[in-house]
Write an enzyme that holds these catalytic residues in place. Structure first.
Site, PDB file in Angstrom:
ATOM      1  N   GLU A  33     -14.079  16.411   2.325  1.00 45.19           N
ATOM      2  CA  GLU A  33     -13.986  16.065   0.896  1.00 45.19           C
ATOM      3  C   GLU A  33     -15.348  15.608   0.385  1.00 45.19           C
ATOM      4  O   GLU A  33     -16.011  14.792   1.032  1.00 45.19           O
ATOM      5  CB  GLU A  33     -12.934  14.958   0.739  1.00 45.19           C
ATOM      6  CG  GLU A  33     -12.133  15.058  -0.529  1.00 45.19           C
ATOM      7  CD  GLU A  33     -11.256  16.313  -0.585  1.00 45.19           C
ATOM      8  OE1 GLU A  33     -11.715  17.328  -1.146  1.00 45.19           O
ATOM      9  OE2 GLU A  33     -10.126  16.258  -0.085  1.00 45.19           O
ATOM     10  N   HIS A  34     -15.719  16.145  -0.761  1.00 46.05           N
ATOM     11  CA  HIS A  34     -17.025  15.876  -1.370  1.00 46.05           C
ATOM     12  C   HIS A  34     -18.169  16.300  -0.449  1.00 46.05           C
ATOM     13  O   HIS A  34     -19.234  15.692  -0.447  1.00 46.05           O
ATOM     14  CB  HIS A  34     -17.155  14.401  -1.772  1.00 46.05           C
ATOM     15  CG  HIS A  34     -16.304  14.062  -2.975  1.00 46.05           C
ATOM     16  ND1 HIS A  34     -16.704  14.333  -4.254  1.00 46.05           N
ATOM     17  CD2 HIS A  34     -15.059  13.540  -3.072  1.00 46.05           C
ATOM     18  CE1 HIS A  34     -15.757  13.953  -5.101  1.00 46.05           C
ATOM     19  NE2 HIS A  34     -14.741  13.475  -4.408  1.00 46.05           N
ATOM     20  N   THR A  35     -17.917  17.323   0.330  1.00 48.50           N
ATOM     21  CA  THR A  35     -18.966  17.887   1.183  1.00 48.50           C
ATOM     22  C   THR A  35     -19.446  19.231   0.646  1.00 48.50           C
ATOM     23  O   THR A  35     -20.556  19.658   0.961  1.00 48.50           O
ATOM     24  CB  THR A  35     -18.441  18.098   2.621  1.00 48.50           C
ATOM     25  OG1 THR A  35     -17.150  18.709   2.531  1.00 48.50           O
ATOM     26  CG2 THR A  35     -18.332  16.805   3.373  1.00 48.50           C
ATOM     27  N   GLY A 123      -4.007  17.549  -8.842  1.00 44.28           N
ATOM     28  CA  GLY A 123      -4.937  17.384  -7.722  1.00 44.28           C
ATOM     29  C   GLY A 123      -4.905  18.511  -6.715  1.00 44.28           C
ATOM     30  O   GLY A 123      -5.431  18.375  -5.606  1.00 44.28           O
ATOM     31  N   SER A 125      -5.787  21.789  -7.675  1.00 43.31           N
ATOM     32  CA  SER A 125      -6.613  22.869  -8.214  1.00 43.31           C
ATOM     33  C   SER A 125      -5.869  23.926  -9.014  1.00 43.31           C
ATOM     34  O   SER A 125      -6.073  25.126  -8.821  1.00 43.31           O
ATOM     35  CB  SER A 125      -7.362  23.562  -7.079  1.00 43.31           C
ATOM     36  OG  SER A 125      -8.455  22.820  -6.770  1.00 43.31           O
ATOM     37  N   SER A 126      -5.043  23.483  -9.931  1.00 45.05           N
ATOM     38  CA  SER A 126      -4.423  24.449 -10.838  1.00 45.05           C
ATOM     39  C   SER A 126      -5.514  25.159 -11.647  1.00 45.05           C
ATOM     40  O   SER A 126      -5.372  26.335 -11.993  1.00 45.05           O
ATOM     41  CB  SER A 126      -3.431  23.755 -11.763  1.00 45.05           C
ATOM     42  OG  SER A 126      -4.072  22.733 -12.498  1.00 45.05           O
ATOM     43  N   SER A 127      -6.620  24.454 -11.916  1.00 44.37           N
ATOM     44  CA  SER A 127      -7.686  25.076 -12.711  1.00 44.37           C
ATOM     45  C   SER A 127      -8.356  26.213 -11.947  1.00 44.37           C
ATOM     46  O   SER A 127      -8.696  27.240 -12.534  1.00 44.37           O
ATOM     47  CB  SER A 127      -8.708  24.029 -13.146  1.00 44.37           C
ATOM     48  OG  SER A 127      -9.205  23.360 -12.030  1.00 44.37           O
ATOM     49  N   GLU A 159     -15.641  28.125 -13.923  1.00 51.15           N
ATOM     50  CA  GLU A 159     -14.836  26.903 -13.971  1.00 51.15           C
ATOM     51  C   GLU A 159     -15.690  25.696 -14.373  1.00 51.15           C
ATOM     52  O   GLU A 159     -15.264  24.847 -15.159  1.00 51.15           O
ATOM     53  CB  GLU A 159     -14.162  26.670 -12.622  1.00 51.15           C
ATOM     54  CG  GLU A 159     -12.971  25.763 -12.739  1.00 51.15           C
ATOM     55  CD  GLU A 159     -12.238  25.562 -11.434  1.00 51.15           C
ATOM     56  OE1 GLU A 159     -12.107  26.524 -10.658  1.00 51.15           O
ATOM     57  OE2 GLU A 159     -11.797  24.430 -11.211  1.00 51.15           O
ATOM     58  N   ASP A 171     -12.619  25.015  -4.031  1.00 52.77           N
ATOM     59  CA  ASP A 171     -11.313  25.353  -4.591  1.00 52.77           C
ATOM     60  C   ASP A 171     -11.188  26.846  -4.870  1.00 52.77           C
ATOM     61  O   ASP A 171     -10.184  27.479  -4.548  1.00 52.77           O
ATOM     62  CB  ASP A 171     -11.073  24.554  -5.878  1.00 52.77           C
ATOM     63  CG  ASP A 171     -11.234  23.061  -5.659  1.00 52.77           C
ATOM     64  OD1 ASP A 171     -11.211  22.631  -4.490  1.00 52.77           O
ATOM     65  OD2 ASP A 171     -11.393  22.320  -6.640  1.00 52.77           O
TER      66      ASP A 171
HETATM   67  C1  GLA Z   1     -13.003  18.894  -6.684  1.00 53.36           C
HETATM   68  C2  GLA Z   1     -14.070  19.988  -6.773  1.00 53.36           C
HETATM   69  C3  GLA Z   1     -14.382  20.567  -5.391  1.00 53.36           C
HETATM   70  C4  GLA Z   1     -14.697  19.469  -4.382  1.00 53.36           C
HETATM   71  C5  GLA Z   1     -13.629  18.371  -4.435  1.00 53.36           C
HETATM   72  C6  GLA Z   1     -13.982  17.207  -3.555  1.00 53.36           C
HETATM   73  O1  GLA Z   1     -11.782  19.450  -6.291  1.00 53.36           O
HETATM   74  O2  GLA Z   1     -13.647  21.033  -7.608  1.00 53.36           O
HETATM   75  O3  GLA Z   1     -15.443  21.494  -5.463  1.00 53.36           O
HETATM   76  O4  GLA Z   1     -15.959  18.946  -4.594  1.00 53.36           O
HETATM   77  O5  GLA Z   1     -13.395  17.907  -5.740  1.00 53.36           O
HETATM   78  O6  GLA Z   1     -14.055  17.585  -2.229  1.00 53.36           O
END
Ligand code: GLA
Length: 385
Positions: A33-35, A123, A125-127, A159, A171
């Site tokens: 996450e956040h990588t 949370g 990723s519907s987008s 996006e 995503d």
């Molecule tokens: C959101 C972003 C992703 C990712 C996550 C965190 O979902 O769209 O690219 O950075 O946060 O891991």
């Protein structure tokens, strides 16, 4: 999974002729996450929930679309598009055409209906599902084909411009290229990816239903802090362009050069990359307790070092940690709301649902949505029949 027969019928009520159906799923991230925007590693799974378009091309670059879930109808032309980054559903569709055309892939306009069962603002990723499904639609209706990882990159550009979030690649990549019963290890620097078979395991998503205020600002701020960290570390270690290039030893050697906050942001990313890579072999071995332990450590790091969790997410995760049959649980995605996920034994799902309803809902005056999800396939066309 959506009922494609129903979707084609809804198309038939509004338009003449045959529809073609294109779909793309949401995602749950196991770990990493956040990588992604640090050129690092992520290890997500596509869900069995998706967004689908039933459409046919128009001759004049006009688009006429019904969002069935929202009960909304919109018309626009690919020759006269404008939007402000707000996340309005047509933004994704417009921005996708713009990104494709700027990269040399001309698009047809289309008319049709759109529906989805990916929870919106949930949370997962519907987008990305709506953007990737738009990309599949434009590609499916056009005479060209776009190499999948290239399409993923263009989807990310689209996006980001639709939302104003400087999001990473995870995503869209997952939505496009994942496969059922597999987790997808993505190297966000090289775009190399490996599909790793999943052992039998139950994945639970717990949507906090907390409105995500200021999430975009905070996300972009975290990203800037990571960039600052990498730049400072690069002064001692030539060749470092992103936190992906940094080991724990290098980070510790540079600790004095970094502010306390930037140091902790970097520590999250460096440790999360290592955990993510460890989880590949762990998953291959089917060692769910070891996987759970990494997932829990990821949450602690996101909560304390990266500071993207919130009381609501922590509360659900703590309930999960305390529930028999749960191997591990953590917040997922950008944070500040959205959802948590847990890896567990099948009977734990119902217990989690009951406990969250009894303990979380009254505490925050919210109604969390807790559901089990299966892994699903990446995006594509749904053939009739
Ligand atoms: C959101 C972003 C992703 C990712 C996550 C965190 O979902 O769209 O690219 O950075 O946060 O891991």
């Amino acid at each position: 999974m959506l009922d494609y027969g129903w979707l084609r019928q809804e198309f038939g009520k509004r338009f003449a002729g045959e529809a073609r159906v294109f779909r793309a799923p949401g995602r749950v991230n196991l770990i990493g996450e956040h990588t992604d925007y640090n050129d690092g590693f992520v290890f997500p799974v596509a869900m069995d929930r998706e967004v689908a378009y039933a459409v046919r091309p128009t001759a004049d670059r006009s688009c006429h679309l019904y969002a069935l879930d929202l009960g909304k109808e919109e018309q626009f032309s690919l020759d006269a598009m404008s939007w402000t980054p707000s996340g309005h559903w047509t933004n994704y569709i417009k921005a996708m055409a713009k990104a494709l055309e700027e990269a040399g892939y001309p698009c047809y306009g289309f008319e049709g209906v759109i529906a989805g069962d990916v929870p919106i603002e949930g949370g997962v990723s519907s987008s990305s599902a709506i953007t990737v499904a738009a990309a599949m639609t434009y590609e499916g209706l056009a005479p060209w084909e776009c190499e999948p990882t290239k399409l993923v990159k263009l989807t990310q550009i689209a996006e980001n411009s639709a939302t104003g979030l400087r999001g990473g690649i995870m995503d869209q990549f997952t939505s496009r290229l994942a496969q059922r019963d597999h987790a997808l290890l993505i190297d966000c620097r090289t775009f190399d990816y490996t599909l790793v078979p999943m052992p039998p395991m139950t994945l639970v998503v717990a949507d906090t239903r907390k409105p995500r205020s200021l999430a975009t600002t905070a996300y972009n701020e975290r990203r800037a802090q990571c960039e600052e960290g990498a730049k400072t570390i690069a002064r001692r270690y030539g060749g470092v362009t992103h936190l992906r290039d940094v080991t724990t030893a290098m980070l510790e050697a540079c600790r004095g050069d970094l502010s306390e906050v930037v140091y902790r942001r970097c520590r999250h990313v460096v440790s999360e990359n290592a955990r993510t890579l460890e989880c590949v072999d762990i998953l291959k071995q089917g060692d769910l307790p070891a996987l759970g332990q990494r997932i829990n450590a990821s949450h602690v790091s996101l909560r304390d070092d990266y500071e993207v969790s919130c009381d609501e997410l922590n509360s659900i995760v703590e309930i999960a940690w305390d529930t028999p049959g749960v191997y591990g649980a953590r917040m997922v995605g950008g944070g500040f709301g959205g959802c948590a996920m847990a890896v567990c034994e099948p009977p734990a799902v119902e217990i989690l649902q009951r406990r969250v309803a009894a303990e979380y809902n009254p505490r925050y005056n919210l109604v969390a949505d807790v559901y089990a999800t299966r892994s699903g396939d990446g995006a594509g066309e749904v053939l009739a029949g």
